[in-house]
Design a protein around this motif. Structure first.
Motif, PDB file in Angstrom:
ATOM      1  N   LEU A 113      44.689  30.593  34.500  1.00  0.00           N
ATOM      2  CA  LEU A 113      44.463  30.622  33.151  1.00  0.00           C
ATOM      3  C   LEU A 113      43.027  31.270  32.674  1.00  0.00           C
ATOM      4  CD1 LEU A 113      45.486  29.388  30.283  1.00  0.00           C
ATOM      5  CD2 LEU A 113      44.226  27.287  30.914  1.00  0.00           C
ATOM      6  N   GLU A 115      41.916  34.037  34.068  1.00  0.00           N
ATOM      7  CA  GLU A 115      42.187  35.338  34.007  1.00  0.00           C
ATOM      8  C   GLU A 115      43.014  35.866  32.641  1.00  0.00           C
ATOM      9  OE1 GLU A 115      41.206  34.248  38.054  1.00  0.00           O
ATOM     10  OE2 GLU A 115      42.666  33.267  36.545  1.00  0.00           O
ATOM     11  N   LEU A 116      43.973  34.869  32.431  1.00  0.00           N
ATOM     12  CA  LEU A 116      44.664  35.287  31.128  1.00  0.00           C
ATOM     13  C   LEU A 116      43.727  35.125  30.055  1.00  0.00           C
ATOM     14  CD1 LEU A 116      47.652  35.612  29.719  1.00  0.00           C
ATOM     15  CD2 LEU A 116      47.724  33.085  29.730  1.00  0.00           C
ATOM     16  N   GLY A 120      43.402  38.328  27.639  1.00  0.00           N
ATOM     17  CA  GLY A 120      43.802  38.146  26.280  1.00  0.00           C
ATOM     18  C   GLY A 120      42.799  38.856  25.389  1.00  0.00           C
ATOM     19  N   ALA A 157      47.897  38.615  35.277  1.00  0.00           N
ATOM     20  CA  ALA A 157      48.050  37.130  34.851  1.00  0.00           C
ATOM     21  C   ALA A 157      49.090  37.053  33.574  1.00  0.00           C
ATOM     22  CB  ALA A 157      46.648  36.781  34.162  1.00  0.00           C
ATOM     23  N   PRO A 158      48.960  38.006  32.494  1.00  0.00           N
ATOM     24  CA  PRO A 158      49.841  37.889  31.489  1.00  0.00           C
ATOM     25  C   PRO A 158      51.433  37.769  31.831  1.00  0.00           C
ATOM     26  CG  PRO A 158      48.066  39.269  30.926  1.00  0.00           C
ATOM     27  CD  PRO A 158      47.845  39.129  32.496  1.00  0.00           C
ATOM     28  N   THR A 160      52.622  36.971  34.580  1.00  0.00           N
ATOM     29  CA  THR A 160      52.771  35.931  35.492  1.00  0.00           C
ATOM     30  C   THR A 160      53.193  34.603  34.577  1.00  0.00           C
ATOM     31  OG1 THR A 160      51.556  36.865  37.397  1.00  0.00           O
ATOM     32  CG2 THR A 160      51.796  34.277  37.245  1.00  0.00           C
ATOM     33  N   PHE A 161      52.548  34.538  33.617  1.00  0.00           N
ATOM     34  CA  PHE A 161      52.533  33.355  32.609  1.00  0.00           C
ATOM     35  C   PHE A 161      53.738  33.530  31.715  1.00  0.00           C
ATOM     36  CE2 PHE A 161      48.092  32.074  33.736  1.00  0.00           C
ATOM     37  CZ  PHE A 161      48.288  30.610  33.599  1.00  0.00           C
ATOM     38  N   GLY A 174      52.243  36.489  26.243  1.00  0.00           N
ATOM     39  CA  GLY A 174      51.961  36.983  27.600  1.00  0.00           C
ATOM     40  C   GLY A 174      52.519  38.321  27.868  1.00  0.00           C
ATOM     41  N   HIS A 178      51.354  42.025  28.825  1.00  0.00           N
ATOM     42  CA  HIS A 178      51.738  42.533  29.939  1.00  0.00           C
ATOM     43  C   HIS A 178      52.274  43.963  29.444  1.00  0.00           C
ATOM     44  CE1 HIS A 178      53.443  43.377  33.844  1.00  0.00           C
ATOM     45  NE2 HIS A 178      54.592  43.586  33.017  1.00  0.00           N
TER      46      HIS A 178
END
Length: 303
Positions: A113, A115-116, A120, A157-158, A160-161, A174, A178
């Motif tokens: 989170l 990293e996201l 972001g 991270a984006p 993955t989420f 996300g 991405h």
């Protein structure tokens, strides 16, 4: 790498200690000199680039002017989360969650989170229509990313989420982020290394990781601190034959050996990168790098 500055986002990554911040700062100076409104973003509340560009540190999560057309921000996940909550939720709810100790524990414990939230914010900086109230758009965002392993985690991270959420605002946003990071027309990834075995190994491994996890490849690789070839082949051979009696001879031999080692590692890197452009930067032997030195380095990168 002449068209590098045409991308809205440049991600500078590589093994720790190889000079990523120097390359990010040099690219920022070059972009601003070409009339591009540019911001260099650091993460985890770091401020190395700000010191190089302005000679001083600034506040965390503040878009600060550090030169003509050049800006800097140091991003921390906590501030990024507070901004996201203010943007997505009613004011009272955002304030309640932002001050909730349980919510803080939850966000800290959620893998990926931080990293996201970080990437972001970088994505938000690169948007022509920014969500931050009163903020102006940038022509170019340069991310001084974390060291190799963590850098890959930030970039992936984006996606993955988005895959985990499948639907809803997290999946939608996300997926959008991405999409930008995986698009070589919008995001250029530049790896930084030194001409030594371990950094070269990590750079080659990073190339494969980016291809596997993001579908991206390097827009270019920059090799920092390359020693000049001070001796011709004949002179180097004469040094090898000379008796190592004097300190000068020993120093010259050591210098020639390091220089040969750098060139051998550069050759190995180029072979492993399969056609990716590699730019080598000279060792400047300077205690501090200012705008003059950064401009010189940028010319070497972008030539």
């Amino acid at each position: 790498m002449r068209d590098l500055l045409a991308k809205p986002l440049i991600v500078v990554t590589g093994k720790g200690g190889v000079g990523k911040s120097t390359v990010a700062a040099a690219l920022g100076v070059a972009a601003a000199a070409r009339g591009l409104r540019t911001i260099v973003a650091e993460v985890a509340a770091r401020d190395d680039v700000s010191r190089a560009l302005a000679g001083s540190t600034g506040s965390v999560f503040v878009e600060r002017v550090v030169g003509d057309g050049l800006h800097h921000i140091s991003i921390d996940p906590e501030s990024a989360l507070e901004e996201y909550l203010r943007d997505q939720l009613p004011r009272g709810v955002a304030e309640m969650l932002g001050s909730s100790r349980m919510f803080a524990y939850f966000t800290a414990a959620t893998p990926g989170l931080r990293e996201l939230l970080t990437i972001g914010k970088v994505w938000e900086l690169a948007q022509p229509d920014r969500r931050t109230p009163g903020a102006h758009p940038y022509d170019l965002v340069i991310l001084d990313a974390p060291a190799t392993g963590h850098g890959v985690a930030v970039l992936t991270a984006p996606g993955t989420f988005a895959d985990a959420a499948r639907m809803g605002p997290v999946a939608r946003q996300g997926g959008i982020i991405h999409g930008m990071l995986a698009d070589p027309e919008r995001t250029a990834i530049v790896a930084v290394a030194t001409a030594e075995e371990m950094p070269v190994n990590e750079t080659l491994a990073l190339q494969q990781a980016l291809a596997d996890e993001l579908g991206q490849r390097f827009a270019g690789v920059v090799v920092n601190g390359v020693l000049p070839a001070r001796f011709t082949k004949a002179e180097a051979e004469a040094l090898d034959r000379a008796q190592p009696g004097s300190r000068a001879i020993r120093a010259a031999r050591a210098e020639a050996g390091r220089s040969r080692g750098h060139r051998a590692q550069l050759a190995r890197l180029r072979r492993g990168l399969h056609g990716v452009e590699v730019r080598s930067l000279p060792c400047l032997f300077a205690t501090e790098l200012g705008p003059v030195e950064l401009t010189h380095l940028a010319k070497e990168i972008l030539k």
